[in-house]
Structure formats: C-alpha cells, structure tokens
Design a protein around this motif. Sequence first.
Motif, PDB file in Angstrom:
ATOM      1  N   SER A 357       0.825  -1.214   0.000  1.00  0.00           N
ATOM      2  CA  SER A 357       0.000   0.000   0.000  1.00  0.00           C
ATOM      3  C   SER A 357       0.857   1.261   0.000  1.00  0.00           C
ATOM      4  O   SER A 357       0.394   2.338  -0.402  1.00  0.00           O
ATOM      5  CB  SER A 357      -0.933   0.005   1.221  1.00  0.00           C
ATOM      6  OG  SER A 357      -0.189   0.171   2.429  1.00  0.00           O
ATOM      7  N   ASN A 358       2.113   1.141   0.436  1.00  0.00           N
ATOM      8  CA  ASN A 358       3.005   2.309   0.431  1.00  0.00           C
ATOM      9  C   ASN A 358       3.257   2.832  -0.978  1.00  0.00           C
ATOM     10  O   ASN A 358       3.540   4.017  -1.172  1.00  0.00           O
ATOM     11  CB  ASN A 358       4.345   1.952   1.084  1.00  0.00           C
ATOM     12  CG  ASN A 358       4.255   1.871   2.599  1.00  0.00           C
ATOM     13  OD1 ASN A 358       4.039   2.872   3.271  1.00  0.00           O
ATOM     14  ND2 ASN A 358       4.405   0.679   3.137  1.00  0.00           N
ATOM     15  N   PHE A 359       3.150   1.954  -1.978  1.00  0.00           N
ATOM     16  CA  PHE A 359       3.466   2.372  -3.343  1.00  0.00           C
ATOM     17  C   PHE A 359       2.383   3.238  -3.954  1.00  0.00           C
ATOM     18  O   PHE A 359       2.567   3.802  -5.034  1.00  0.00           O
ATOM     19  CB  PHE A 359       3.733   1.136  -4.207  1.00  0.00           C
ATOM     20  CG  PHE A 359       4.994   0.423  -3.831  1.00  0.00           C
ATOM     21  CD1 PHE A 359       6.206   0.819  -4.345  1.00  0.00           C
ATOM     22  CD2 PHE A 359       4.972  -0.615  -2.910  1.00  0.00           C
ATOM     23  CE1 PHE A 359       7.386   0.180  -3.980  1.00  0.00           C
ATOM     24  CE2 PHE A 359       6.139  -1.260  -2.539  1.00  0.00           C
ATOM     25  CZ  PHE A 359       7.351  -0.863  -3.069  1.00  0.00           C
ATOM     26  N   SER A 360       1.247   3.366  -3.278  1.00  0.00           N
ATOM     27  CA  SER A 360       0.214   4.292  -3.745  1.00  0.00           C
ATOM     28  C   SER A 360       0.431   5.698  -3.213  1.00  0.00           C
ATOM     29  O   SER A 360      -0.260   6.630  -3.615  1.00  0.00           O
ATOM     30  CB  SER A 360      -1.172   3.791  -3.320  1.00  0.00           C
ATOM     31  OG  SER A 360      -1.270   3.749  -1.894  1.00  0.00           O
ATOM     32  N   ARG A 361       1.394   5.852  -2.303  1.00  0.00           N
ATOM     33  CA  ARG A 361       1.693   7.163  -1.736  1.00  0.00           C
ATOM     34  C   ARG A 361       2.504   7.984  -2.731  1.00  0.00           C
ATOM     35  O   ARG A 361       3.371   7.470  -3.435  1.00  0.00           O
ATOM     36  CB  ARG A 361       2.476   7.027  -0.426  1.00  0.00           C
ATOM     37  CG  ARG A 361       1.750   6.261   0.657  1.00  0.00           C
ATOM     38  CD  ARG A 361       2.657   6.053   1.866  1.00  0.00           C
ATOM     39  NE  ARG A 361       2.996   7.320   2.470  1.00  0.00           N
ATOM     40  CZ  ARG A 361       2.331   7.876   3.481  1.00  0.00           C
ATOM     41  NH1 ARG A 361       1.272   7.260   3.975  1.00  0.00           N
ATOM     42  NH2 ARG A 361       2.714   9.016   3.982  1.00  0.00           N
ATOM     43  N   LYS A 362       2.232   9.282  -2.774  1.00  0.00           N
ATOM     44  CA  LYS A 362       2.892  10.178  -3.718  1.00  0.00           C
ATOM     45  C   LYS A 362       4.400  10.195  -3.514  1.00  0.00           C
ATOM     46  O   LYS A 362       5.169  10.246  -4.482  1.00  0.00           O
ATOM     47  CB  LYS A 362       2.318  11.589  -3.567  1.00  0.00           C
ATOM     48  CG  LYS A 362       2.884  12.594  -4.553  1.00  0.00           C
ATOM     49  CD  LYS A 362       2.249  13.956  -4.377  1.00  0.00           C
ATOM     50  CE  LYS A 362       2.815  14.968  -5.355  1.00  0.00           C
ATOM     51  NZ  LYS A 362       2.207  16.321  -5.170  1.00  0.00           N
ATOM     52  N   GLU A 363       4.854  10.133  -2.267  1.00  0.00           N
ATOM     53  CA  GLU A 363       6.288  10.228  -1.993  1.00  0.00           C
ATOM     54  C   GLU A 363       7.065   9.022  -2.511  1.00  0.00           C
ATOM     55  O   GLU A 363       8.290   9.080  -2.674  1.00  0.00           O
ATOM     56  CB  GLU A 363       6.527  10.384  -0.490  1.00  0.00           C
ATOM     57  CG  GLU A 363       6.052   9.202   0.333  1.00  0.00           C
ATOM     58  CD  GLU A 363       6.155   9.455   1.820  1.00  0.00           C
ATOM     59  OE1 GLU A 363       7.286   9.548   2.322  1.00  0.00           O
ATOM     60  OE2 GLU A 363       5.089   9.552   2.467  1.00  0.00           O
ATOM     61  N   PHE A 364       6.352   7.897  -2.798  1.00  0.00           N
ATOM     62  CA  PHE A 364       7.014   6.705  -3.309  1.00  0.00           C
ATOM     63  C   PHE A 364       6.653   6.427  -4.762  1.00  0.00           C
ATOM     64  O   PHE A 364       6.837   5.309  -5.247  1.00  0.00           O
ATOM     65  CB  PHE A 364       6.640   5.492  -2.454  1.00  0.00           C
ATOM     66  CG  PHE A 364       7.099   5.567  -1.033  1.00  0.00           C
ATOM     67  CD1 PHE A 364       8.393   5.959  -0.732  1.00  0.00           C
ATOM     68  CD2 PHE A 364       6.248   5.270   0.015  1.00  0.00           C
ATOM     69  CE1 PHE A 364       8.827   6.052   0.580  1.00  0.00           C
ATOM     70  CE2 PHE A 364       6.668   5.346   1.328  1.00  0.00           C
ATOM     71  CZ  PHE A 364       7.964   5.735   1.609  1.00  0.00           C
ATOM     72  N   SER A 365       6.172   7.438  -5.466  1.00  0.00           N
ATOM     73  CA  SER A 365       5.716   7.230  -6.845  1.00  0.00           C
ATOM     74  C   SER A 365       6.861   6.862  -7.788  1.00  0.00           C
ATOM     75  O   SER A 365       6.628   6.295  -8.858  1.00  0.00           O
ATOM     76  CB  SER A 365       5.009   8.493  -7.358  1.00  0.00           C
ATOM     77  OG  SER A 365       5.899   9.599  -7.344  1.00  0.00           O
ATOM     78  N   ALA A 366       8.097   7.181  -7.420  1.00  0.00           N
ATOM     79  CA  ALA A 366       9.240   6.877  -8.287  1.00  0.00           C
ATOM     80  C   ALA A 366       9.811   5.481  -8.039  1.00  0.00           C
ATOM     81  O   ALA A 366      10.689   5.033  -8.781  1.00  0.00           O
ATOM     82  CB  ALA A 366      10.346   7.918  -8.093  1.00  0.00           C
ATOM     83  N   LEU A 367       9.322   4.781  -7.011  1.00  0.00           N
ATOM     84  CA  LEU A 367       9.831   3.440  -6.704  1.00  0.00           C
ATOM     85  C   LEU A 367       9.159   2.398  -7.586  1.00  0.00           C
ATOM     86  O   LEU A 367       8.014   2.565  -8.006  1.00  0.00           O
ATOM     87  CB  LEU A 367       9.594   3.106  -5.238  1.00  0.00           C
ATOM     88  CG  LEU A 367      10.275   4.007  -4.193  1.00  0.00           C
ATOM     89  CD1 LEU A 367      10.009   3.475  -2.797  1.00  0.00           C
ATOM     90  CD2 LEU A 367      11.772   4.101  -4.452  1.00  0.00           C
ATOM     91  N   ARG A 368       9.868   1.294  -7.861  1.00  0.00           N
ATOM     92  CA  ARG A 368       9.334   0.160  -8.602  1.00  0.00           C
ATOM     93  C   ARG A 368       9.625  -1.096  -7.801  1.00  0.00           C
ATOM     94  O   ARG A 368      10.701  -1.229  -7.222  1.00  0.00           O
ATOM     95  CB  ARG A 368       9.977   0.048  -9.988  1.00  0.00           C
ATOM     96  CG  ARG A 368       9.787   1.276 -10.867  1.00  0.00           C
ATOM     97  CD  ARG A 368       8.351   1.407 -11.346  1.00  0.00           C
ATOM     98  NE  ARG A 368       8.149   2.582 -12.193  1.00  0.00           N
ATOM     99  CZ  ARG A 368       7.758   3.755 -11.760  1.00  0.00           C
ATOM    100  NH1 ARG A 368       7.547   3.926 -10.452  1.00  0.00           N
ATOM    101  NH2 ARG A 368       7.577   4.765 -12.569  1.00  0.00           N
ATOM    102  N   ALA A 369       8.670  -2.043  -7.798  1.00  0.00           N
ATOM    103  CA  ALA A 369       8.821  -3.236  -6.961  1.00  0.00           C
ATOM    104  C   ALA A 369       8.438  -4.494  -7.716  1.00  0.00           C
ATOM    105  O   ALA A 369       7.452  -4.519  -8.460  1.00  0.00           O
ATOM    106  CB  ALA A 369       7.969  -3.117  -5.699  1.00  0.00           C
ATOM    107  N   GLY A 370       9.239  -5.544  -7.516  1.00  0.00           N
ATOM    108  CA  GLY A 370       8.920  -6.875  -8.005  1.00  0.00           C
ATOM    109  C   GLY A 370       8.605  -7.768  -6.826  1.00  0.00           C
ATOM    110  O   GLY A 370       9.349  -7.789  -5.838  1.00  0.00           O
ATOM    111  N   VAL A 371       7.506  -8.522  -6.914  1.00  0.00           N
ATOM    112  CA  VAL A 371       7.043  -9.368  -5.810  1.00  0.00           C
ATOM    113  C   VAL A 371       7.161 -10.826  -6.230  1.00  0.00           C
ATOM    114  O   VAL A 371       6.625 -11.228  -7.276  1.00  0.00           O
ATOM    115  CB  VAL A 371       5.588  -9.043  -5.430  1.00  0.00           C
ATOM    116  CG1 VAL A 371       5.140  -9.903  -4.252  1.00  0.00           C
ATOM    117  CG2 VAL A 371       5.436  -7.566  -5.108  1.00  0.00           C
ATOM    118  N   GLY A 372       7.881 -11.621  -5.431  1.00  0.00           N
ATOM    119  CA  GLY A 372       8.031 -13.043  -5.728  1.00  0.00           C
ATOM    120  C   GLY A 372       6.923 -13.873  -5.120  1.00  0.00           C
ATOM    121  O   GLY A 372       5.967 -13.358  -4.538  1.00  0.00           O
TER     122      GLY A 372
END
Length: 498
Positions: A357-372
């Motif tokens: 849910s953190n990736f929906s925050r504006k401050e983390f909009s530049a992050l990319r994540a892969g989930v195994g």
Amino acid sequence: MITVQALLGRPQLHIQSLWCPNPLAKLRWVATSEQINPATFLEGNELLLTTSAGNPEGEGGWLEYTQRLLVGGITTLGFGLGFSHDTVPPLLVQAARKTGLNLIEVAADQSFVALSQEVARMIEVEATSGKYKLTALQQRLIQASAQPRSVYMITGELARGIGALVMVRDTAGRTITQTIAPTVTVDLEDLAADSWERFSANMAQLSFETEEGYCLFTAINALGQETAWLQACWTTFPQPWQQQALSQAGLLIASALANSRFVSSYHGRLLQRAFELLLSGELGAAQILTEMAFPLSRALSGRYVPVVVTGEEGDLRVLTARVERAVTKSMPPPLWRFHAENLEMAIPVAALPLTLSNFSRKEFSALRAGVGQEYPISRFSSGLSGARQALRHTGNSQQVARWEEISRSGLMQVIGRETAAAFSQQFLRPLRGETDLLELLEQYVATKGNRQQMANTLGLHRNTVAKRLEKLQSKLGINLAEAGAQASAWVALQGREP
C-alpha cells in the motif's frame, strides 16, 4: 515586539487609526523625526512619530515621503496634532492609502513621551512573558527528547508551544515529520511548500514573509554535518522567544537524529546480516540477529514473500522505516538488505498488503517493486529470483509486478514484450524483403516442421519447400531441426510488432 493592533487597543492613549491595512505589523521601538527622509536614520519596524513630516510639497511630495518610509522598513506613522497641523493633512491620508502605510492620528493632548513610555512598557511585559513561556517550553522539549521517537515528540511539543506548523525536512526537502498546533486554524501547507521552494533556491535567506504568514528555517547539524532543516510557519510574525525556541529545538533534534542514525546503522547491519544468513540456509543464526533487531516481535516463522524494490536510496530507506513501523507484536518481523543498488526485503505474508500500500503514496511514486512467490521461511531464497525477474517487468505504467501473475501468463510474459521485440528485429533482419521465406518460417513453426502440410498450405511442391527451407536456414544461420532454433523462431515471430 508588539503589534500595531495591540497599541491601538490601549484605552489610556489618545490615538486613533486613520488607515491601518496591516494591524499585525510589528513595532520594535518608537522614533520621533521631523525630517523629510527619516528612514535613513532608522533600523526598521519603529513607530515613527512626527508633527510635520518635513512638510512635503504637493501630492507627489507626500507620496514620495510614505514610499521612503516603507522602503526603510517603517510600516506605521503616528501624526501628532496641535503643533503644525490641526488635522492630519488629507494628502498624507491619500498617500498612505495608496502605499499601504499604517497611519495613526495622535491627539493634541497626547504627548509623544507618554506614548513612547507606554510602548516601552508593552515591550517589556511581552519580553518578560516570553521568557517565562520560553523557560517552560524548554523543559517540555528536554522531556520530549528523552522519549521514544524523540524527533517526532520534540516537533510536536515545539509546534504546540509556539503555535505554528513545524516541519523537519531532509536536505532534499522531503518531510521527516511535521506537526501543526491545534490553535492554528488555517492551512499553512501551501505557505510551507512555497517558502521551502524559495529557501532551497537561496539558503542564505532563513526567513520568508508573505500575505499568508511567516516562515523561519533553522539548520540541524547532526554528527558535525548539515543533515536536515527545521521549518516553522506562523500566520503572524513570531515573537523573539518563539524564534529562540525554534533554535533550541533544532539543537535537541540534531542530537536525537545523531543518536537515531547510530542506532539505525546498527539495526540495519543486523538485518543485513540476518538476511544473508537466511539466504544461505542458516535460519537459527538469522533468528538470533533478528531477535536483537526486533526484541518485542515474534520469531522468524511462517511464510514470507520476497520483494525487490529499486529507486533513490533515500526513498528506499524511508520505505524500510515505514515497513518496520507497521510490524506488530503478533507478526513475524521483516528483513531487508541493500544489494546491487536495490532493496531486497523478506516480508511476512500478513504484512504484504500493508507493505504494498506504500506504493500508492505520492512520496514513493518513483519506486518500482517486483514481488516473488511466498515460501516457508526456511525456503525463502527460492522465491527471490522470481521477485528480481518481476522487477524487470515494471515501468511507468506498472509500478508493482508480481512473479506469480507473470509466470501464469506464459513464456512471452516472462521474457517481456520489449526484450522479445528487440530479439525479433535482430533474428528476422536477414529476411527483410523475403516475404516468401518469412511465410515459410511461419508455416514451419505452425506445422512443427511437417513439410507435407507446409506444401499443401503454401500451394507448393514438396521439393520446392525443401529448397526454400535450405535457403531460409542459410539466411538465418540456423538449423531448424534443433529444438533451440525452433524456440528462437517462435519467440521472434511472437515478438514482431503488430
């Protein structure tokens, strides 16, 4: 300093406002002058008293007089009656209205000395009151610095004590923590953002004043270097004791940040080593280090999900702090490490939704994540490669990619559309302009090399098909009888742009 509004509220003074567009203007002292240009002898923010103003000539003269005062930092003029004028000159009133100068009428029976004495008493009372307020606030700030999450506690106590919006920002302008006093009833977020933008362009200027309010900045120097900035915003000009409180809070926050960075560094090293032990199958040793990092959480157990994140290191560290704060006593703890410029995390299944849910925050909009895929903690390393592969499928249109979904979508999804398209262009380049050979390759893949079916579909003789196949393989430099060559041909055909 006192305000013009407070001075006008003193009933014993025989003064009245003729024009006061800035009632909250600060007065630091009283000055008396009959010169035509007194501002050159003043420091600013004085209440200037006069009985003639040097008698400027005409409308233009009075307008220039008021303009010179404002340029010199004089916001308020008191005009005394009974000596040179029985009423305040209309041209002065007109000039004050045009320039925004506060204009006060001082009655003939009100002496300038008595007025000056009253201003001095008001300043003294304010200073004495400010000292008591500052002393009391200092004690509360020191107590806050001894609490857990001391930076947050100090910021909150400071905001309530000085009646302001208080923010701690890192050197890039990101908010570490912020609190607004309950007494502040207006939104100061825009003022804070605008003043930071102006401040970051010129860090030599530590104060900013607009129609919306006033902002001050104080450097926070932790471990001998400038590590953050303390910002406070008010709706009115702050009193001296409030400014002193801001500086003192900055010292306490610097100490708290230095301490927290030392603890954080030790904590991070424990988690880094625990993660590496987990990958090497030494679950018992990883458990010991994890208990040192999270003494109140559950043991490493259950199922974990690998998550690999890429982005700016500062944003990644803020993310780890958020993930750790979300851990409860009922959850196994998360582990993480920095590896090959990425953040690799082991997240308990129960904490995964909150983590993502953190990736929906504006401050983390530049992050990319892969989930195994999730695995028992003892087999966690089996899922890490899938998370790394999933990260390759992220981009501007997809911030988070899951390996489970990618693997279900088939080989092309695993390879990735961009990779397949690039391979297709390279593999099929020798067949440019050879439409008959390209069509033959399509039929070879579709019929799995059955020459009779290819001949029937293309309307050719088997011998013609055989000769074209030799030419096709010569062009491509492959042997289509080999399984690897067949697979490459299939990927190349699938990767063609529509």
